[in-house]
Scaffold this motif. Structure first.
Motif, PDB file in Angstrom:
ATOM      1  N   TRP A 147      27.045  37.927  41.141  1.00 45.21           N
ATOM      2  CA  TRP A 147      26.816  38.578  42.430  1.00 45.21           C
ATOM      3  C   TRP A 147      25.362  38.409  42.865  1.00 45.21           C
ATOM      4  N   ASN A 148      24.442  38.501  41.944  1.00 45.35           N
ATOM      5  CA  ASN A 148      23.032  38.378  42.298  1.00 45.35           C
ATOM      6  C   ASN A 148      22.732  37.015  42.909  1.00 45.35           C
ATOM      7  N   ASN A 149      23.300  35.957  42.333  1.00 50.91           N
ATOM      8  CA  ASN A 149      23.063  34.620  42.867  1.00 50.91           C
ATOM      9  C   ASN A 149      23.776  34.400  44.195  1.00 50.91           C
ATOM     10  N   LEU A 150      24.961  34.943  44.343  1.00 49.94           N
ATOM     11  CA  LEU A 150      25.668  34.820  45.615  1.00 49.94           C
ATOM     12  C   LEU A 150      24.934  35.548  46.735  1.00 49.94           C
ATOM     13  N   PHE A 151      24.259  36.648  46.381  1.00 51.33           N
ATOM     14  CA  PHE A 151      23.530  37.413  47.380  1.00 51.33           C
ATOM     15  C   PHE A 151      22.193  36.768  47.754  1.00 51.33           C
ATOM     16  N   HIS A 152      21.501  36.193  46.776  1.00 58.20           N
ATOM     17  CA  HIS A 152      20.114  35.804  46.996  1.00 58.20           C
ATOM     18  C   HIS A 152      19.863  34.304  46.904  1.00 58.20           C
ATOM     19  N   ALA A 153      20.821  33.515  46.448  1.00 60.57           N
ATOM     20  CA  ALA A 153      20.650  32.060  46.443  1.00 60.57           C
ATOM     21  C   ALA A 153      20.999  31.518  47.831  1.00 60.57           C
ATOM     22  N   ALA A 154      21.014  30.204  47.952  1.00 61.49           N
ATOM     23  CA  ALA A 154      21.376  29.586  49.233  1.00 61.49           C
ATOM     24  C   ALA A 154      22.778  30.034  49.645  1.00 61.49           C
ATOM     25  N   PRO A 155      22.956  30.528  50.869  1.00 57.48           N
ATOM     26  CA  PRO A 155      24.270  31.019  51.289  1.00 57.48           C
ATOM     27  C   PRO A 155      25.316  29.906  51.297  1.00 57.48           C
ATOM     28  N   VAL A 156      26.368  30.120  50.524  1.00 57.39           N
ATOM     29  CA  VAL A 156      27.367  29.060  50.337  1.00 57.39           C
ATOM     30  C   VAL A 156      28.081  28.718  51.637  1.00 57.39           C
ATOM     31  N   GLY A 157      28.356  29.732  52.461  1.00 61.57           N
ATOM     32  CA  GLY A 157      29.149  29.485  53.666  1.00 61.57           C
ATOM     33  C   GLY A 157      28.358  29.021  54.861  1.00 61.57           C
ATOM     34  N   ALA A 158      27.033  29.070  54.808  1.00 60.51           N
ATOM     35  CA  ALA A 158      26.233  28.734  55.987  1.00 60.51           C
ATOM     36  C   ALA A 158      26.439  27.305  56.486  1.00 60.51           C
TER      37      ALA A 158
END
Length: 334
Positions: free
Chosen positions: A164-175
């Motif tokens: 969850w931490n990486n999904l929140f703060h890494a490069a947004p996957v859906g952008a």
């Protein structure tokens, strides 16, 4: 002046007035006869199979041409609005990332070209594909797919990988998928222009059905990214539930209209308009969210990056406008 001269002058004026009135009446009667004759000639020409050329009204354009070309132009506009959202969002996020990878310039160039192509196509009523615009849209779609791969890699290379931490703060996957959608909307708009007016088809199905299903899928994908970010924000405001409730219903109604028998769908049209408004209202909420951070807009250079993403909500408006165009085309199909 004597009474006889005054009486004579009044009689002369009265006579001139009467003569003018009769002349004006005769002139109007002649104009009416000419108009009646023109209408009669047009009706006689129609009865004898000749093309009726009325001098009173211009000949209307065929309704089929108006419907599918107008739908293509609206899809060009939707692609442009989505490209503008991608351009602003990627410029901010990649600037925050200091453009560590030269590939981070790609979405800026691709989104700019897609924006210009959409603005140009929105004013173009030609009934054939514009090859340069089509190439730009396809390149934008490829850039969106490549960007999604880069963002996936950015998440997996971090400690903890899929957390969850990486999904929140890494490069947004859906952008990057927004750039893919911008290219897809524009590409189908160009392909639609090549179709015959009486029966436009895409992907082996009626064009209205294909476009409706495409927009429905785009809405669902956009909702997934928004749900993740609003979950990160702990739904601090009740309005944060709106973009994960309203667009999915719009997507479901549009998909149902695309798959069912073509007919008037007033509820689908209403809900798509609500979704259009939601995108702009959401941008207003994001402006408010930035203003409530420490320093507000006076500290814009920091709060624009740490606050809610300002360019994101209009993506719903872009997709909903495309959905309205698809719905109108679907309702005209038989």
């Amino acid at each position: 002046m004597s009474s006889q001269r005054l009486t004579g002058l009044l009689c002369a004026v009265a006579g001139a007035t009467v003569v003018s009135a009769f002349a004006l009446r005769a002139k109007r009667r002649g104009a009416g006869v000419e108009a009646t004759g023109a209408i009669t000639r047009a009706l006689n020409a129609r009865d004898h199979g000749a093309p009726a050329r009325s001098t009173l009204l211009p000949a209307p354009r065929p309704s089929g041409v108006q419907t599918h070309i107008e739908a293509a132009r609206r899809f060009n506009h939707s692609s442009a609005l989505l490209a503008l959202s991608v351009l602003a969002d990627s410029a901010m996020e990649h600037y925050r990332g200091s453009f560590d990878n030269p590939a981070m310039y790609t979405p800026l160039v691709s989104a700019t070209l897609s924006l210009l192509a959409g603005l140009h196509g929105g004013r173009d009523d030609r009934q054939e594909t514009h090859q340069l615009r089509h190439a730009i849209y396809l390149a934008a779609a490829v850039a969106g797919i490549a960007g999604t791969g880069f963002h996936f890699y950015n998440v997996t290379k971090r400690p903890g990988a899929w957390s969850w931490n990486n999904l929140f703060h890494a490069a947004p996957v859906g952008a990057p998928m927004a750039l893919l959608l911008s290219g897809a909307l524009g590409a189908v708009a160009e392909q639609l222009r090549d179709q015959p007016a009486h029966d436009p088809r895409l992907l082996g199905m009626p064009a209205g059905r294909a476009l409706g299903l495409l927009v429905s899928a785009g809405l669902i994908g956009t909702v997934g990214e928004v749900a993740l970010l609003h979950f990160r924000g702990a739904f601090q405001h009740r309005a944060m539930y709106a973009p994960i409730v309203v667009p999915p219903l719009a997507a479901a109604l549009l998909a149902q209209a695309a798959l069912a028998v073509p007919r008037e769908r007033w509820l689908t049209r209403l809900w798509l308009r609500v979704t259009t408004a939601l995108g702009f209202v959401g941008a207003g909420f994001h402006v408010r969210g930035i203003a409530r951070r420490q320093g507000g807009w006076r500290n814009w250079s920091q709060n624009l990056f740490s606050g809610p993403p300002l360019p994101a909500p209009p993506s719903f408006s872009a997709l909903a406008l495309a959905g309205l165009a698809a719905l109108r085309l679907r309702e005209s199909e038989t």
